[in-house]
Design an enzyme around this catalytic site. Structure first.
Site, PDB file in Angstrom:
ATOM      1  N   PHE A   1       0.823  -0.971   0.037  1.00 53.45           N
ATOM      2  CA  PHE A   1      -0.122  -0.260  -0.072  1.00 53.45           C
ATOM      3  C   PHE A   1       0.988   1.447  -0.231  1.00 53.45           C
ATOM      4  O   PHE A   1       1.795   0.937   0.763  1.00 53.45           O
ATOM      5  CB  PHE A   1      -0.894  -0.205   1.231  1.00 53.45           C
ATOM      6  CG  PHE A   1      -2.163   1.067   1.033  1.00 53.45           C
ATOM      7  CD1 PHE A   1      -2.925   0.939   0.345  1.00 53.45           C
ATOM      8  CD2 PHE A   1      -1.790   2.181   1.913  1.00 53.45           C
ATOM      9  CE1 PHE A   1      -4.134   1.579   0.476  1.00 53.45           C
ATOM     10  CE2 PHE A   1      -2.868   3.274   1.897  1.00 53.45           C
ATOM     11  CZ  PHE A   1      -3.997   2.985   1.194  1.00 53.45           C
TER      12      PHE A   1
ATOM     13  N   ASP B   1       2.352  -5.691   8.230  1.00 54.01           N
ATOM     14  CA  ASP B   1       1.150  -5.144   8.151  1.00 54.01           C
ATOM     15  C   ASP B   1       0.083  -6.152   7.927  1.00 54.01           C
ATOM     16  O   ASP B   1      -0.100  -6.703   6.993  1.00 54.01           O
ATOM     17  CB  ASP B   1       1.288  -4.195   7.028  1.00 54.01           C
ATOM     18  CG  ASP B   1       0.188  -3.304   6.776  1.00 54.01           C
ATOM     19  OD1 ASP B   1      -1.012  -3.641   7.073  1.00 54.01           O
ATOM     20  OD2 ASP B   1       0.186  -2.284   6.448  1.00 54.01           O
TER      21      ASP B   1
ATOM     22  N   TYR C   1     -10.606  -0.682  11.204  1.00 51.93           N
ATOM     23  CA  TYR C   1     -11.789  -0.419  10.695  1.00 51.93           C
ATOM     24  C   TYR C   1     -11.986  -1.367   9.233  1.00 51.93           C
ATOM     25  O   TYR C   1     -13.197  -1.133   8.782  1.00 51.93           O
ATOM     26  CB  TYR C   1     -11.814   1.122  10.099  1.00 51.93           C
ATOM     27  CG  TYR C   1     -10.650   1.369   9.359  1.00 51.93           C
ATOM     28  CD1 TYR C   1     -10.298   1.218   8.034  1.00 51.93           C
ATOM     29  CD2 TYR C   1      -9.498   2.320   9.880  1.00 51.93           C
ATOM     30  CE1 TYR C   1      -9.291   1.718   7.212  1.00 51.93           C
ATOM     31  CE2 TYR C   1      -8.370   2.774   9.105  1.00 51.93           C
ATOM     32  CZ  TYR C   1      -8.471   2.392   7.694  1.00 51.93           C
ATOM     33  OH  TYR C   1      -7.284   2.493   7.126  1.00 51.93           O
ATOM     34  N   LYS C   2     -11.538  -2.319   8.950  1.00 55.34           N
ATOM     35  CA  LYS C   2     -11.862  -2.996   8.112  1.00 55.34           C
ATOM     36  C   LYS C   2     -12.483  -4.293   8.461  1.00 55.34           C
ATOM     37  O   LYS C   2     -13.583  -4.175   9.011  1.00 55.34           O
ATOM     38  CB  LYS C   2     -10.559  -3.539   7.422  1.00 55.34           C
ATOM     39  CG  LYS C   2      -9.714  -2.309   6.535  1.00 55.34           C
ATOM     40  CD  LYS C   2      -8.593  -2.738   5.725  1.00 55.34           C
ATOM     41  CE  LYS C   2      -7.951  -1.663   5.262  1.00 55.34           C
ATOM     42  NZ  LYS C   2      -8.398  -0.707   4.418  1.00 55.34           N
TER      43      LYS C   2
END
Length: 425
Positions: free
Chosen positions: A157, A226, A251-252
């Site tokens: 990412f 990560d 939040y996923k």
């Protein structure tokens, strides 16, 4: 121009056509069987009732939990209580008389089983980016002198890459991008830190956390993982696989809400030597002494920096109640079954050649999403969303569908694939 046929006549003619064409009849029967199978799979699903723990809109198939998880039902009530009572009535007393001050460690321990960590190693707070900066600089300091390279997932990412470059400049290291499949071979005596994503955010490819962690240790390097696209979707096993440091968002798949605080995992064996580059007052051994010199707190608490973001943090604490009594192994089993079934439905409903799966077919390398490559992916996803199937798009040509087993069912997977087929039909 002739008048359109009534729906009943269109159905009758389709049936007659199918009878005249055995291949088409078989295809229609196969598609009907998919819907029936979905119903049977949902009826047998041991996690099926968990959907009741979420406030999902009626009529929506939500396959974007890998970007933002759905709202757990208890969160709104808990936030109202925090705002009106703990803040509104108790005011500043909630720091000392209530539960606010201990929230980062308490919620870290609540989250820890979902990432395979024992208590006392996970602290919640700040964003993933901030925690990654702490982890990378801390890892470089743990690795010690004489090492010059930081290996970084080449397909990471983007923010991870930006943070890695900054951390490398600060610590005198050089960033070397590497394909995770080739990372083990790239590690050597000059490697200080290895930063990898457990799951690729674009393709949904799951990387070999146990094997790559062992390879990093064999090279004398510190492994930083990560977990943003794996935690809450599959077993991680940080302690079991001797991971050094890890970060992730909440939040996923953990459903903590937009902007929910992230977490930092520091293995117990590293805590005394972990030297955070952000020595904030909240991570001080005696934060209210207000001394001019910094003395780090014991344990993972030294990963704290500034004042905790209480509203979003306590929303996360309530959101994690949705995991009560849930086995992460059962979640993984359903995730694989859902993604298998979705891929089968896509093959049945979508014209050949219209989409290309880029997520690995084998379970060992698949996380909890399915990514499909297609032309005009942005427009296709917009049309899916307009028809009540919510996934997301990643440039330039990827449709992403995230499967959160706590609230996604097999009928959702079948409807999503069928709707995609209608768009291409």
């Amino acid at each position: 121009m002739s008048e359109p046929l009534p729906a009943s006549e269109r159905t009758d003619r389709a049936g007659l056509s199918a009878l005249a064409d055995p291949a088409e009849g078989d295809a229609l029967a196969g598609r009907a069987d998919l819907a029936a199978r979905a119903a049977r799979l949902d009826a047998a699903d041991e996690l099926g009732t968990l959907r009741e723990r979420f406030a999902l809109p009626e009529g929506i198939v939500y396959l974007d939990g890998n970007s933002l998880g759905a709202l757990p039902v208890g969160v709104a009530r808990r936030l109202a209580e925090v705002v009106t009572q703990e803040w509104g009535t108790s005011l500043i007393r909630s720091w000392s008389e209530g539960t606010w001050w201990t929230a980062p460690e308490r919620i870290g321990d609540k989250l820890a089983p979902l990432i395979g960590a024992a208590a006392g190693q996970t602290v919640v707070g700040d964003s993933t980016s901030v925690n990654l900066f702490k982890a990378l600089v801390g890892a470089a300091r743990l690795a010690g002198p004489g090492r010059t390279r930081m290996l970084v997932d080449a397909a990471t990412f983007p923010t991870d890459g930006y943070i890695a470059e900054s951390a490398a400049r600060l610590t005198g290291l050089t960033v070397t991008p590497v394909d995770p499949g080739e990372a083990a071979a790239a590690m050597g005596p000059d490697t200080a830190v290895v930063l990898l994503n457990h799951a690729d955010y674009r393709t949904g490819r799951l990387h070999d956390l146990p094997g790559l962690t062992r390879a990093a240790h064999a090279a004398g390097a510190i492994a930083v993982w990560d977990l943003c696209h794996s935690a809450g979707a599959l077993p991680v096993g940080l302690d079991a696989h001797a991971v050094d440091l890890a970060v992730g968002c909440t939040y996923k798949y953990l459903n903590g809400g937009p902007g929910a605080p992230a977490y930092l995992y520091v293995a117990e064996r590293h805590q005394q030597a972990f030297d955070s580059p952000l020595p904030g007052w909240n991570g001080h051994a005696d934060p209210f002494a207000m001394t001019p010199h910094y003395t780090p707190a014991a344990g993972a608490t030294r990963g704290r920096v500034g004042t905790p973001d209480i509203l979003s943090m306590l929303a996360l604490e309530s959101a994690l109640d949705a995991w009560d009594g849930v086995s992460i192994e059962a979640v993984r089993a359903k995730s694989l079954a859902l993604t298998d079934f979705f891929l089968e439905c896509v093959a049945a409903y979508v014209p050949a050649g219209a989409v290309e799966p880029v997520t690995p077919a084998d379970h060992a390398h698949r996380a909890s999403q399915v990514s499909l490559r297609t032309d005009n992916a942005r427009e296709v996803m917009a049309e899916l969303i307009s028809r009540g199937v919510v996934g997301d798009f990643r440039a330039p040509d990827v449709l992403r569908f995230g499967f959160t087993p706590l609230y996604v069912g097999f009928a959702d997977a079948e409807r999503a694939a069928r709707t995609l087929g209608h768009i291409f039909g």
